[in-house]
Enzyme design. Structure first.
Site, PDB file in Angstrom:
ATOM      1  N   ASP A   1      -6.103   2.990  -4.930  1.00  0.00           N
ATOM      2  CA  ASP A   1      -6.513   3.060  -3.538  1.00  0.00           C
ATOM      3  C   ASP A   1      -6.952   4.487  -3.240  1.00  0.00           C
ATOM      4  OD1 ASP A   1      -6.879   2.193  -0.968  1.00  0.00           O
ATOM      5  OD2 ASP A   1      -4.836   2.668  -0.357  1.00  0.00           O
ATOM      6  N   HIS A   2      -8.114   4.640  -2.745  1.00  0.00           N
ATOM      7  CA  HIS A   2      -8.690   5.964  -2.455  1.00  0.00           C
ATOM      8  C   HIS A   2      -8.717   6.835  -3.711  1.00  0.00           C
ATOM      9  CE1 HIS A   2      -7.500   5.601   2.084  1.00  0.00           C
ATOM     10  NE2 HIS A   2      -8.180   4.567   1.630  1.00  0.00           N
TER      11      HIS A   2
ATOM     12  N   CYS B   1       0.861  -1.188   0.000  1.00  0.00           N
ATOM     13  CA  CYS B   1       0.000   0.000   0.000  1.00  0.00           C
ATOM     14  C   CYS B   1       0.894   1.233   0.000  1.00  0.00           C
ATOM     15  CB  CYS B   1      -0.938  -0.004   1.203  1.00  0.00           C
ATOM     16  SG  CYS B   1      -1.995   1.469   1.206  1.00  0.00           S
TER      17      CYS B   1
END
Ligand code: DNO
Length: 404
Positions: free
Chosen positions: A360-361, A280
């Protein structure tokens, strides 16, 4: 080849529907049985129902995010053995349904933390911010965690004090709710709903970690892994631990998945092919001493899932989510490193060459302001991120083909 393009979908209640994902060219869905309480077994029929629904739109259920680990397992509580047994059973059921990648995290009590969910970006979009002094104001003056004041320097307390007194009572309440409930409830928060005494309940959860320091937490993780890895292997599943966000201790709680040393120690727990890592980029970038490209190189063979996004520092204490390619992470170099790993896997015929990637996001832009999505998960901002990542990947693949 290219990374499998995936998208986090929160189930039937998600404003972004499976048929939308199909239109967007998504190949793999990332989801969970969000309705099953943490600690209970995921029944095979339920898994098959979701899998078949995803497949009816021409996609696959690529990754489970997350099969949550119960607090009892993290604290090493009395009930951990049967919870580990349930976890093993869920893995068996997932394996029967052909699912091969499962994410979990080992963050005590809280998952990700932001101090503002409505931070205006320079372009007029809306992002999320982590401002450390505001977080300290929450900890010391709003939550009033016993002993919190001794965790920070006097200068930091002074800053936090000024922030606290500059806030209205409503703003204080919003901050606390965002941290404890709003950003947690839709994933796997320990505190759901809107009970009045949620701060008190939260303090009780924190209290359960008295006596659990980083080493103890790591031991509890090892105990968990020793229990579940054999089942994961049998089921053909790769577990992928998610880093902590932010990647350092908070609220007097240990956090053990943040730095290169942390990840080394965790990877040393077992050499099982089922013991992997979720790379991540956003979480890891929230620590200045993390060199993400170096980390991707070092842990390359263990990386089972890619969360790509970027953060930007405003000052030493503050970062915001700055889009997917812009920010402190050298995304082209990071992606190149990961693509080289994918090429290696393909050449070696490894079963994990798919390397699912999700944007992601995302930053809220345009129609995102009219769609009721979970914090951090807007439709258009994420889609823009995915398009950018895909373009970057195409360019890098072209160069790699030419041997550059
Ligand atoms: C936040 C996410 C995390 C992540 C879990 C994985 O948006 O990145 O909630 O899904 O930590 O277990």
């Amino acid at each position: 080849m290219a990374f499998e393009k995936t998208w986090r979908w929160f189930g039937p209640g998600d404003a972004v529907r499976l048929r939308d994902l199909q239109q967007m060219g998504i190949e793999g869905v990332v989801t969970a049985l969000h309705h099953i309480p943490n600690g209970e077994v995921w029944p095979l029929e339920e898994i098959l129902r979701v899998r078949d629904e995803v497949e009816s739109y021409g996609m696959r259920w690529s990754v489970v995010e997350s099969l949550p680990v119960h607090e009892q397992v993290k604290t090493g509580g009395h009930d951990r053995d049967w919870m580990i047994e349930n976890y093993r059973e869920s893995l068996h059921n997932l394996g029967k349904a052909g699912i091969d990648t499962v994410v979990y995290n080992f963050m005590p009590v809280l998952d990700w933390i932001r101090t503002s969910l409505h931070y205006a970006t320079p372009n007029g979009g809306e992002s999320m911010l982590f401002h450390f002094p505001t977080f300290v104001a929450f900890d010391v003056f709003i939550l009033k965690r016993p002993g919190a004041v001794t965790d920070y320097t006097p200068e930091m307390i002074k800053k936090a004090d000024a922030i606290f007194w500059g806030m209205t009572p409503e703003q204080r309440e919003t901050l606390a709710r965002n941290i404890i409930v709003v950003t947690q409830g839709f994933i796997d928060g320990v505190i759901k709903g809107s009970s009045q005494d949620y701060k008190q309940l939260f303090l009780e959860h924190l209290d359960r970690y008295a006596g659990v320091d980083a080493d103890q937490l790591r031991q509890n993780l090892a105990y968990f892994l020793n229990g579940v890895l054999p089942a994961a292997e049998e089921a053909g599943i790769r577990l992928a631990i998610h880093p902590d966000d932010p990647p350092y201790p908070v609220l007097g709680l240990p956090r053990i998945v943040g730095s290169v040393e942390d990840i080394r120690k965790i990877m040393e727990i077992s050499a099982s092919p089922s013991h992997g890592f979720t790379f991540c980029a956003g979480s890891l970038s929230a620590r200045r001493d993390n060199d993400l490209v170096a980390m991707a190189r070092e842990f390359a063979p263990r990386i089972q899932f890619l969360h790509l996004r970027n953060t930007q520092w405003i000052d030493d204490d503050t970062f915001y989510e700055s889009g997917h390619l812009d920010g402190s992470v050298d995304m082209p170099e990071l992606m190149r490193t990961l693509l080289v790993e994918q090429h290696r896997r393909i050449k070696e015929g490894r079963p994990d060459a798919r390397m699912p990637l999700r944007p992601d996001h995302g930053i809220r832009i345009l129609g995102d302001f009219h769609l009721n999505t979970n914090p951090g998960y807007p439709l258009i901002g994420r889609l823009k991120g995915l398009a950018e990542l895909k373009g970057l990947e195409a360019g890098l693949e072209y160069r790699l083909k030419e041997g550059k």
